[in-house]
Enzyme design. Structure first.
Site, PDB file in Angstrom:
ATOM      1  N   LYS A   1      -1.694  -1.488  -6.184  1.00 31.61           N
ATOM      2  CA  LYS A   1      -2.365  -2.373  -5.243  1.00 31.61           C
ATOM      3  C   LYS A   1      -3.862  -2.281  -5.514  1.00 31.61           C
ATOM      4  O   LYS A   1      -4.383  -1.191  -5.776  1.00 31.61           O
ATOM      5  CB  LYS A   1      -2.029  -1.927  -3.810  1.00 31.61           C
ATOM      6  CG  LYS A   1      -2.599  -2.809  -2.715  1.00 31.61           C
ATOM      7  CD  LYS A   1      -2.146  -2.330  -1.332  1.00 31.61           C
ATOM      8  CE  LYS A   1      -2.676  -3.222  -0.208  1.00 31.61           C
ATOM      9  NZ  LYS A   1      -2.195  -2.777   1.119  1.00 31.61           N
TER      10      LYS A   1
ATOM     11  N   SER B   1      -0.113  -6.288   4.041  1.00 30.84           N
ATOM     12  CA  SER B   1      -1.128  -6.653   3.066  1.00 30.84           C
ATOM     13  C   SER B   1      -0.742  -6.334   1.625  1.00 30.84           C
ATOM     14  O   SER B   1      -1.366  -6.840   0.711  1.00 30.84           O
ATOM     15  CB  SER B   1      -2.429  -5.927   3.397  1.00 30.84           C
ATOM     16  OG  SER B   1      -2.272  -4.520   3.213  1.00 30.84           O
TER      17      SER B   1
ATOM     18  N   SER C   1       1.856  -2.521   6.336  1.00 29.66           N
ATOM     19  CA  SER C   1       1.507  -3.240   5.104  1.00 29.66           C
ATOM     20  C   SER C   1       2.347  -2.903   3.874  1.00 29.66           C
ATOM     21  O   SER C   1       2.217  -3.567   2.845  1.00 29.66           O
ATOM     22  CB  SER C   1       0.031  -3.023   4.771  1.00 29.66           C
ATOM     23  OG  SER C   1      -0.767  -3.850   5.575  1.00 29.66           O
TER      24      SER C   1
END
Lengths: 486, 477
Positions: free
Chosen positions: A78, A153, A177
């Site tokens: 990420k 997210s 997330s």
């Protein structure tokens, strides 16, 4: 869409057997990303050259007989994790050109384990969002239906794993997330106990809630990656020095005699009936495996969302103060005074959702409002944590839905932040209590995946992985591939 | 109307740790700008603070020395504001739960009276960097070497009633932190800084007047002068029917005045909240006991002991105990001289301190070490050299010409104690000054001093003055 999505365990087997090389796997991975990512937008940055160099190094390491279980397997991070020499944007214009001079501890550990980083995945800006639509680099699309969001997210990581671009990727989970996008894309997403994995080098959103974890195809793979990530880090005072369990060792424990608590609060009016049906089906499956399912209550869970939306923005408003245009990141042009430089830089550098949370956080910490908001939220946070603690006195695991609905359409909730926030209603309490949780695919609603959330007691990663693995041994929801008929 | 002045001080003492409070960077002063600032000090995305436990130990030491409560659990908080020399946009400090709570300090005022000043709290925090505006062609520079340096902010109660009391309190804290070895006390380098909260109220009124906070008081003298100015300003204002506004004022030493910096309305809302990146500091009794064991003898105890054990004068003792190294130096000299601590004290307070001040040398770097001074004093005691010529020997020792014996020999400063030799000189002097001899014999005793002077002069100061006196009296009688 590809139909073959090999797991880390399978790839590791092929590499160990000499059936393939890391270079071959990495080249194939890069080719898949090249072919598919224009549709998905799962990657902000693909680092082909560095990845191939890492792949060659992994192959050389294997040739020397020094390979571990993850060595040579393609992987993605990420874009919230600092990667030395590789742009780390956090999904923001503010950090569009930020190249960290150091590796996050998670990145360094997985590099040491031999995982090959092929790129950095898309995410909501500064991890603030539940649909990946707040990313400065554009929304990510859900491989199951590109008109839908993959959640957020960690939406880029979830979409990349679901689409078979990489077998696993890191995520971070502040209010859901990792688990929410895992649920919405039909993959396995593990959020460890707060403090189990170092936060050093992970760009902070809400420091008391942020936790790094992994999105993978199976609980077994998640266990492999967690094993390499977890452990005390002297650079992070909030990381714990409690010993790291052998996660693989307990995957095959029997569930006979184990007790699963199901909170009535998770099955409220907001839960989509098809999702409920899938989750109830999963609970029945656990009973088949010998576990008993009992009712538990988390009476303060309803306070989770308001509590979270005070604590998280408060911490974020402070954490994001360092983005002032002076030392790194975006700096506005043409400012005449210092104050103007600050204002223009932050006005230009941050998106609307980030600004909303900075303003909320600044407000709740202000003199005269602190007691009514921040202090009160600390108290309700404690009540929520106490609820979980009490529940775990009688059960081994708590189970329920990960999200109230399956993936929603892009743009559907962007004008209504509260509706967007409510998508995390079942995941947020786990962050507030600092517990480990995993989302595993457990069925479909309207042809979109549904996630089952399994929550363990503090440092109960082995427990949730064991339950998840046993469930995946008995079912094949996690093997359903986007594009195939479910 | 008569007015009462009310003063409280906030002192920032830089703790003498080798590395910063939340990072491994060096705290050494004077390096090239930004060479002692790592990613943590620069507030880079993703970095986290890690507490330097040495800073905790030093803070606890201070707390124990002022009889304070050491908090079993204290908490770091973030103080949020934007400024270029504050890289993270917040300063890590302690707010609601400081590590040191409710202590007090006795101060000795210039008139000899004692006063107890309450110390509300002392808390740990990180320093900010420095903004540089000079020689940069109109631009501003930021030096983050100082960012993250550990500070102990010592907050007094509003217990002081005059500028002199404030300066005395500041001196006493300065002496204490140096005794404890927790701060080098260097005010030029900013290791010891002070802000003052000053208000006035009509004599007899309980309620405090509106206060002004004075900044930039980086010397004892400035504290006194700035408060003097400020008190006068406030009284003038009130007597003219005006009001004091709560504000921060900057002291300008060149103009000897205070100027408004910012008003209460312009003050930042710091939005304090507990720093989620750091665990609370939890201290147990065993740790506190361990630190207590490390406490040195404190100034007041040392003062009492010097008076009792050495029989020294209070004003000499005050000078000797002002700093621990000077007191240690004295004790080393007194140990060499054994039975004459007063002689040791006279020399340390007199010649030695004079030389140190004259040449701007620190006691730790004294060119005459204590045992060498002790040797010289022994030579005075055994009559080898006169007290007067010993000063010449000392200067030569200070100039690095060798030890006391060596210099006495090489310069021929050995005292003449041989009675025959002195008698010979006396005889010559008496023979050369027949008129004065007559005066003496006529009853003018004062002339004896003249003869002593002449004999000393003739002996180049080397004759033993006691013997000279004796022989003169004998010969003149």
């Amino acid at each position: 869409m590809p139909t073959a999505r090999p797991t880390i365990a399978e790839l590791a087997g092929q590499l160990a057997a000499g059936d393939t090389s890391s270079r071959e796997l990495t080249e194939a991975t890069l080719a898949r990303i090249e072919a598919a990512d224009a549709d998905l937008n799962a990657f902000i940055n693909v680092c082909a050259e560095a990845a191939l160099a890492e792949a060659d190094a992994a192959d050389a390491r294997r040739a020397r007989g020094e390979a571990g279980p993850l060595t040579g397997v393609p992987f993605a991070h990420k874009d919230i994790f600092c990667t030395r020499g590789v742009t780390t944007t956090c999904g923001s214009h503010m950090l569009e050109n930020f190249v960290p001079p150091y590796d996050a501890t998670v990145v360094a550990r997985l590099k040491d384990a031999g995982l090959v980083t092929v790129g950095k995945t898309n995410m909501d800006e500064f991890a603030m969002g539940s649909s990946n639509e707040t990313s400065y680099f554009g929304a990510v699309r859900n491989p199951w239906d590109t008109a839908c969001t993959p959640g957020g997210s960690s939406g880029g990581s979830a979409a990349a794993v679901a689409a078979g671009l990489v077998p696993a990727a890191t995520g971070t989970d502040t209010g859901g997330s990792i688990r929410q996008p895992a649920a919405l894309t039909g993959v396995t997403g593990l959020k460890p106990t707060y403090g189990r994995v170092s936060r050093f080098g992970m760009i902070a959103f809400a420091s008391s809630l942020d936790q790094a974890g992994v999105l993978a195809l199976t609980a077994e793979d998640a266990a492999l990656v967690l094993q390499a990530m977890a452990g005390f880090d002297p650079h992070d005072s909030t990381s714990t020095d409690a010993p790291v369990a052998d996660y693989a060792a307990s995957l095959n424990n029997e569930l006979k005699g184990k007790r699963i608590g199901v909170p009535g609060e998770f099955f409220d009016a907001g839960l989509d009936p098809a999702c409920e049906q899938a989750v109830r089906g999963a609970l029945a499956e656990f009973e088949q495996l010998g576990a008993s399912v009992v009712d538990v209550s988390l009476p303060h869970l309803g306070l989770s969302v308001p509590t979270y939306y005070i604590v998280a923005p408060a911490e974020a408003s402070s954490n994001l103060s360092r983005f002032d245009g002076l030392r790194f990141g975006h700096r506005a042009a043409g400012a005449e005074t210092l104050e103007e430089l600050y204002k223009k830089t932050r006005q230009e550098g941050f998106g609307a959702e980030v600004k909303r949370r900075i303003m909320t956080g600044t407000y709740v910490l202000s003199a005269g409002y602190y007691d009514a908001y921040y202090l009160k939220a600390q108290q309700t946070r404690q009540l929520i944590a106490d609820d979980f603690r009490q529940a775990f006195e009688t059960v081994d695991l708590i189970a329920g839905p990960t999200t109230p609905t399956p993936a929603f359409r892009l743009g559907e909730k962007t004008d209504d932040p509260v509706q967007m926030y409510l998508n995390d209603i079942y995941t947020i309490g786990v962050n507030l209590a600092g517990l480990p949780g995993i989302s595993v695919p457990c069925g479909f609603a309207d042809n979109l995946p549904v996630g089952l959330q399994l929550i363990g007691p503090h440092f109960g990663e082995s427990v949730v992985l064991n339950f998840a693995h046993q469930y995946q041994q008995a079912t094949d929801w996690h093997q359903q591939v986007p594009g195939d008929a479910p | 109307m008569s007015w009462e002045t009310v003063i409280g001080l906030e002192i920032h003492a830089q703790l003498a740790t080798r590395s910063k409070i939340f990072s491994g960077s060096s705290t050494a002063y004077g390096a090239e700008p930004n060479t002692q600032a790592n990613l943590v000090d620069l507030g880079y995305p993703g970095v986290l603070p890690v507490l330097n436990t040495d800073a905790v130990r030093l803070a606890v030491k201070f707390g124990l020395a002022i009889g304070a409560q050491i908090a079993p659990r204290s908490v770091f908080a973030r103080k949020n504001y934007f400024y270029p020399d504050l890289p993270k946009g917040y300063q890590i400090s302690q707010y609601e739960l400081p590590i040191v709570q409710a202590g007090s300090l006795q101060i000795r005022l210039p008139d000899g009276s004692l006063k107890t000043v309450g110390i509300t709290r002392a808390h740990l925090e990180e320093d900010a960097g420095k903004s540089l505006h000079e020689n940069l062609q109109g631009a501003s520079g930021i030096d983050l070497n100082r960012a993250g340096t550990p500070l102990l902010e010592i907050v007094s109660e509003p217990d002081m009633r005059s500028p002199v009391e404030a300066a005395t309190y500041m001196r006493t804290i300065h002496q204490l932190v140096r005794y404890l070895g927790i701060c080098d006390g260097n005010m030029q380098e900013g290791s010891f800084r002070c802000d003052a909260n000053v208000s006035v109220r009509p004599q007899g009124q309980q309620e405090l007047g509106t206060r002004a906070e004075l900044k930039n008081l980086n010397s004892f003298r400035f504290v006194e002068k700035a408060i003097e100015f400020e008190v006068e300003r406030q009284i003038d204002l009130l007597e003219a029917g005006g009001e004091v506004v709560q504000e921060t004022r900057l002291y300008d030493a060149d103009r000897d005045e205070t100027r408004s910096m910012r008003s209460k309305e312009e003050a930042n809302d710091y939005r304090y909240f507990p720093d989620p990146d750091l665990l609370p500091i939890v201290l147990d009794e065993a740790f506190i006991a361990e630190v207590r064991e490390e406490l040195p003898e404190l100034p007041e105890a040392k003062r009492a002991r010097f008076i009792a054990d050495y029989g020294l004068r209070e004003d000499d003792v005050d000078i000797l105990v002002a700093s621990r190294p000077l007191a240690d130096y004295f004790e080393a000299v007194a140990g060499t001289v054994k039975d004459d601590p007063k002689l040791a004290a006279n020399w340390v307070v007199g010649e030695l301190s004079g030389a140190l001040n004259r040449d701007g040398v620190d006691i730790d770097a004294s060119r005459v070490p204590p045992h060498a001074l002790g040797e010289l004093l022994l030579r005075i005691k055994d009559g080898t050299v006169s007290g007067k010529l010993a000063k010449e020997v000392f200067e030569a020792m200070w100039a690095g010409e060798g030890g006391a014996d060596e210099i006495i020999d090489s310069k021929g400063l050995k005292q003449i104690t041989d009675t025959g030799a002195i008698e010979k000189i006396v005889d010559e002097v008496l023979a050369a000054n027949a008129a004065q001899v007559q005066q003496y014999r006529d009853g003018n005793q004062k002339v004896l001093g003249f003869f002593v002077g002449q004999v000393m002069k003739a002996s180049q100061g080397k004759a033993n003055p006691r013997q000279v006196n004796e022989i003169l009296r004998k010969k003149l009688s």
